[in-house]
Scaffold this active site. Structure first.
Site, short mmCIF file in Angstrom:
data_model
loop_
_atom_site.label_atom_id
_atom_site.label_comp_id
_atom_site.label_asym_id
_atom_site.label_seq_id
_atom_site.Cartn_x
_atom_site.Cartn_y
_atom_site.Cartn_z
CE LYS A 27 43.19 30.94 40.84
NZ LYS A 27 43.50 31.80 42.00
P1 NAD Z 1 34.12 31.62 47.54
O1 NAD Z 1 33.59 30.70 46.53
O2 NAD Z 1 34.39 31.10 48.91
O3 NAD Z 1 33.15 32.90 47.67
C1 NAD Z 1 32.70 33.66 46.60
C2 NAD Z 1 31.60 34.57 47.12
O4 NAD Z 1 31.20 35.48 46.10
C3 NAD Z 1 30.33 33.83 47.54
O5 NAD Z 1 29.77 34.44 48.69
C4 NAD Z 1 29.40 34.04 46.34
O6 NAD Z 1 28.02 33.93 46.68
C5 NAD Z 1 29.79 35.45 45.98
N1 NAD Z 1 29.42 35.86 44.62
C6 NAD Z 1 29.66 35.21 43.47
N2 NAD Z 1 29.18 35.93 42.44
C7 NAD Z 1 28.66 37.07 42.98
C8 NAD Z 1 28.04 38.22 42.46
N3 NAD Z 1 27.83 38.35 41.16
N4 NAD Z 1 27.66 39.19 43.32
C9 NAD Z 1 27.86 39.09 44.64
N5 NAD Z 1 28.46 38.03 45.20
C10 NAD Z 1 28.82 37.03 44.37
O7 NAD Z 1 35.45 32.24 46.90
P2 NAD Z 1 36.63 32.97 47.68
O8 NAD Z 1 37.71 32.00 47.94
O9 NAD Z 1 36.06 33.78 48.79
O10 NAD Z 1 37.17 33.91 46.51
C11 NAD Z 1 36.58 35.16 46.22
C12 NAD Z 1 37.54 35.97 45.35
O11 NAD Z 1 38.78 36.14 46.04
C13 NAD Z 1 37.91 35.31 44.02
O12 NAD Z 1 38.14 36.31 43.07
C14 NAD Z 1 39.21 34.60 44.34
O13 NAD Z 1 39.98 34.35 43.19
C15 NAD Z 1 39.84 35.63 45.24
N6 NAD Z 1 40.90 35.14 46.14
C16 NAD Z 1 40.68 34.07 46.96
C17 NAD Z 1 41.68 33.66 47.83
C18 NAD Z 1 41.49 32.54 48.82
O14 NAD Z 1 42.39 32.32 49.64
N7 NAD Z 1 40.36 31.84 48.81
C19 NAD Z 1 42.91 34.34 47.84
C20 NAD Z 1 43.09 35.45 47.01
C21 NAD Z 1 42.07 35.83 46.16
#
Ligand code: NAD
Length: 420
Positions: free
Chosen positions: A106
């Site tokens: 990561k």
């Molecule tokens: P992103 O930055 O695109 O989106 C994050 C979202 O969460 C945004 O809408 C933000 O406003 C919201 N958010 C943040 N804090 C918040 C809170 N306290 N309450 C409500 N909403 C809140 O990120 P992402 O890529 O969508 O990742 C989201 C999660 O999924 C993370 O934990 C990431 O590690 C995990 N993840 C992402 C991927 C990927 O392919 N992008 C794959 C597996 C896991």
């Protein structure tokens, strides 16, 4: 030492308990409690106003036992080494659960992307890439998007790495734009994988998804895709939230309309969205709604011992990484709420990243149908394997997933042996 840190220590607690249940020999297991390699870098960047600001970045490789290290890159003001280390380890277990030939890594850069111009983001990304260059490469460690990073940022990483090498290396990073070797289907892959997982758990639990209600926390890359795919299946998503707050509609939100609004809104947030019949909702309220399926898709540590007792959802499908603390997990187990763990349910992103890398290193280009069908096959097979482990060993699904991952990784280590 990892034991002293908070979120890594939490991960170790779960892992140690699973190793004990598996009955593995301590000497075979103990190396996996430590990350293989950690790099902290200082990233000097010329800002738009001409001043130089120094950002801190990290890349952690937790394990390369089962293959090259793989894991996302996040940009956030609260990123620290402990968080990156924990997420790197989660990637090791995730890749092992879905049985793709990768280890875990990561990366993170401490910055607030909302306060940076596109040019500043580009300079941070290029300099960060140059600083971690000795660690990454298609056969060593392959970054991908995570919180606050996207396809464009992956494109800059690929270009910077290629410039240093002197030739184009598409396989150094995944989640790239399709024009430069990204895979069709990658953008929605995590969300689509969650959808396949929801279908599987509903079958096991006898839930009719046509009658079910869903709440999705987070409306970023993952949350938006999940909500949209659920909506396109005709399912009822009653609540959505992001960092700016939440919205609720009993007979289901129009997710395509909401997505369009968020795309056009300069802040890319749901704040200010108006539609007939919707009411606003605080973030904490969303988590405790009486829905059938709750899908936390925002950040870690959202379901804690403080709110777990109030959760009314029948099933939690973790789309974010680490949304549930170990203390909350115990409360949810006692309440009989099924939690489908992150290392299984959100693995769709890394599965399609793997498919992108496979295409890159062989100079292949697959159509989206082929990619989605591989994804479905891998997600359904993995779900089934975790489910069987869960039933046979009478443990919650999280423990089952960890036990399966540990078993595979320890076996791989034993075959490779200790060096020297
Ligand atoms: P992103 O930055 O695109 O989106 C994050 C979202 O969460 C945004 O809408 C933000 O406003 C919201 N958010 C943040 N804090 C918040 C809170 N306290 N309450 C409500 N909403 C809140 O990120 P992402 O890529 O969508 O990742 C989201 C999660 O999924 C993370 O934990 C990431 O590690 C995990 N993840 C992402 C991927 C990927 O392919 N992008 C794959 C597996 C896991």
């Amino acid at each position: 030492m990892p034991e002293q840190n908070h979120s890594y220590a939490n991960m170790l607690k779960v892992l140690d308990a699973c190793a004990e249940k598996l009955g593995v020999c301590w000497d075979d297991y103990v190396p996996l409690r430590y990350p293989e390699r950690e790099l902290t870098v200082s990233i000097p960047v010329e800002m738009d106003d001409g001043h130089v600001k120094v950002f801190t970045g990290y890349r952690v490789q937790h394990s390369s036992v089962r293959g090259p290290c793989k894991g996302g890159l996040r940009y956030s003001s609260d990123v620290d080494l402990d968080e990156v280390r924990t997420l790197a380890a989660l990637m090791t277990w995730k890749c092992a659960v879905v049985n793709i030939p990768y280890g875990g890594a990561k990366g993170g850069v401490q910055c607030d992307p909302t306060k940076l111009s596109s040019q500043e983001l580009m300079r941070i990304t290029r300099r960060y890439t140059a600083m971690i260059l000795p660690l990454i490469g298609p056969e060593k460690d392959i970054p991908a998007p995570d919180v606050n990073t996207n396809a464009q940022i992956m494109g800059w990483i690929m270009d910077t790495y290629s410039a240093f090498k002197g030739f184009t290396v598409p396989g150094v990073v995944t989640g790239k734009p399709v024009e430069i070797g990204g895979s069709l289907g990658r953008e929605d892959a995590t969300g689509r994988g969650v959808l396949f997982t929801i279908n599987q758990i509903a079958l096991k639990k006898g839930i009719d998804l046509n009658k079910a209600s869903f709440a999705v926390q987070g409306f970023g890359k993952v949350g938006e895709a999940i909500a949209r795919l659920l909506y396109q299946e005709g399912y009822r998503v009653v609540a959505i939230s992001d960092i700016s707050g939440g919205i609720y509609k009993e007979d289901g939100l129009d997710i395509l309309d909401l997505s369009n609004y968020v795309k056009k809104n300069p802040s890319h947030l749901i704040e200010g969205y108006k539609a007939e019949g919707i009411s606003s909702l605080a973030n904490q309220e969303l988590l405790t709604l009486g829905v059938d399926i709750l899908v936390p898709s925002a950040r870690e540590n959202q379901i804690t011992e403080d709110n777990a007792g109030d959760i009314k959802a029948k099933i939690i499908v973790e789309a974010a990484n680490g949304p549930t603390t170990p203390e909350a997990d115990q409360i949810l187990n006692e309440k009989g709420i099924t939690v489908v763990p992150d290392i299984l349910s959100n693995a769709g992103g890394v599965v399609v990243s793997y498919l992108e890398w496979v295409q890159n290193i062989q100079y292949l280009m697959w159509d989206e149908k082929k990619v989605n069908s591989f994804l479905q096959e891998i997600m359904e097979r993995s779900f089934q394997e975790v489910w069987e482990f869960h039933e046979q060993n009478k443990v919650p699904m999280r423990e089952a997933a960890y036990m399966l991952a540990l078993d595979r990784t320890i076996k791989a280590r034993k075959i490779r042996g200790n060096f020297p």
